[in-house]
Scaffold this motif. Structure first.
Motif, mmCIF file in Angstrom:
data_model
loop_
_atom_site.group_PDB
_atom_site.id
_atom_site.type_symbol
_atom_site.label_atom_id
_atom_site.label_comp_id
_atom_site.label_asym_id
_atom_site.label_seq_id
_atom_site.Cartn_x
_atom_site.Cartn_y
_atom_site.Cartn_z
ATOM 1 N N TRP A 125 -16.946 -40.490 70.353
ATOM 2 C CA TRP A 125 -18.320 -40.980 70.511
ATOM 3 C C TRP A 125 -18.409 -42.492 70.317
ATOM 4 O O TRP A 125 -19.329 -43.141 70.824
ATOM 5 N N PHE A 126 -17.450 -43.057 69.592
ATOM 6 C CA PHE A 126 -17.549 -44.458 69.180
ATOM 7 C C PHE A 126 -16.492 -45.356 69.819
ATOM 8 O O PHE A 126 -16.281 -46.472 69.358
ATOM 9 N N LEU A 151 -24.024 -35.795 69.639
ATOM 10 C CA LEU A 151 -25.393 -35.567 70.085
ATOM 11 C C LEU A 151 -25.499 -35.704 71.598
ATOM 12 O O LEU A 151 -24.808 -36.532 72.200
ATOM 13 N N PRO A 152 -26.356 -34.919 72.239
ATOM 14 C CA PRO A 152 -26.577 -35.097 73.674
ATOM 15 C C PRO A 152 -27.182 -36.469 73.953
ATOM 16 O O PRO A 152 -27.915 -37.022 73.128
ATOM 17 N N ALA A 153 -26.896 -36.998 75.128
ATOM 18 C CA ALA A 153 -27.424 -38.313 75.504
ATOM 19 C C ALA A 153 -28.899 -38.204 75.854
ATOM 20 O O ALA A 153 -29.297 -37.353 76.635
ATOM 21 N N VAL A 158 -24.299 -47.276 76.742
ATOM 22 C CA VAL A 158 -23.708 -47.666 75.460
ATOM 23 C C VAL A 158 -24.809 -48.150 74.530
ATOM 24 O O VAL A 158 -25.597 -49.025 74.889
ATOM 25 N N THR A 159 -24.871 -47.555 73.343
ATOM 26 C CA THR A 159 -25.796 -47.993 72.309
ATOM 27 C C THR A 159 -25.039 -48.880 71.343
ATOM 28 O O THR A 159 -24.113 -48.425 70.678
ATOM 29 N N SER A 165 -20.597 -49.142 68.106
ATOM 30 C CA SER A 165 -21.313 -48.743 69.317
ATOM 31 C C SER A 165 -21.061 -47.268 69.587
ATOM 32 O O SER A 165 -20.039 -46.715 69.183
ATOM 33 N N LYS A 166 -22.019 -46.636 70.282
ATOM 34 C CA LYS A 166 -21.879 -45.242 70.685
ATOM 35 C C LYS A 166 -21.918 -45.170 72.204
ATOM 36 O O LYS A 166 -22.735 -45.824 72.839
ATOM 37 N N TRP A 167 -21.004 -44.354 72.761
ATOM 38 C CA TRP A 167 -20.977 -44.142 74.194
ATOM 39 C C TRP A 167 -21.734 -42.851 74.492
ATOM 40 O O TRP A 167 -21.220 -41.753 74.325
#
Length: 208
Positions: A125-126, A151-153, A158-159, A165-167
């Motif tokens: 996720w990261f 978690l679902p998007a 990219v956050t 950061s989370k993809w």
């Protein structure tokens, strides 16, 4: 703040895992953010005698459960304190090792191959999947299982945070990226328990 410092801060605020689950078991695997909810380790297939890598192993409890089932396990986590906790708690189990390392660095430098690679709200996720997924495939044996959950998007992309950061990609995009990297993938959203609004994305892929 570096990524290591960010994960150390997270670790300092994390709550300890319960000693037993609702079934009274002292070791167990949980794919979702909800205790005792969702599928178990059977997602990963046969485990006895298989070489297993967890990316983002945290305090080691999920991986320790797989070791009790006869898997030969390595857990990789970026936060030194998490590795120390995992080793102290579970290091007595045979076939279980914990390493402090960045997932990309570990996969780049190791010469080991694995039958199973997985990540539960962890490094997948990261980490940029364009970098990570080909490295995972390179370290897997044909037919091996790659599983991960997060978690679902809600919005694809990219956050970015200060250090982490989370993809966030929807299921179909994960399938496309995994296909490109040399996997056949299935995705599902595990519904949340009653009274909770957010489910869990679970991805199961086979190395081609």
């Amino acid at each position: 703040m570096s990524a290591t410092e960010a994960w150390e801060r997270y670790a300092s605020n994390a709550r300890p895992r319960r000693w037993v689950n609702t079934a009274g078991a002292s070791t167990w695997l949980n794919w979702t953010q909800y205790p005792d909810h969702g599928p178990n380790e059977s997602v990963l297939g046969e485990l006895a005698g298989r070489r297993v890598l967890e990316l983002g192993s945290g305090t080691g409890s999920n991986l320790a459960h797989l070791a009790t089932l006869g898997a030969i396990c390595i857990g990789v986590d970026l936060a030194p304190s998490r590795t120390d906790t995992a080793t102290t708690e579970w290091g007595h189990l045979p076939g279980l090792e914990f390493v402090t390392a960045d997932a990309v660095t570990f996969l780049t430098e190791t010469d080991e191959t694995f039958d199973v690679v997985y990540s539960i709200f962890g490094a997948v996720w990261f980490t940029d999947p364009a970098i990570l997924l080909p490295l995972v495939r390179k370290r897997m044996r044909p037919g091996g299982v790659f599983g991960f959950s997060h978690l679902p998007a809600t919005e694809a992309g990219v956050t970015s945070g200060r250090a982490v950061s989370k993809w966030n990609y929807p299921a179909q995009q994960w399938q496309q990226m995994l296909t490109t990297a040399g996997f056949a993938a299935d995705t599902t959203i595990i519904p949340a328990p009653a009274g909770n609004p957010v489910g869990t994305l679970l991805v199961h892929a086979s190395a081609l």
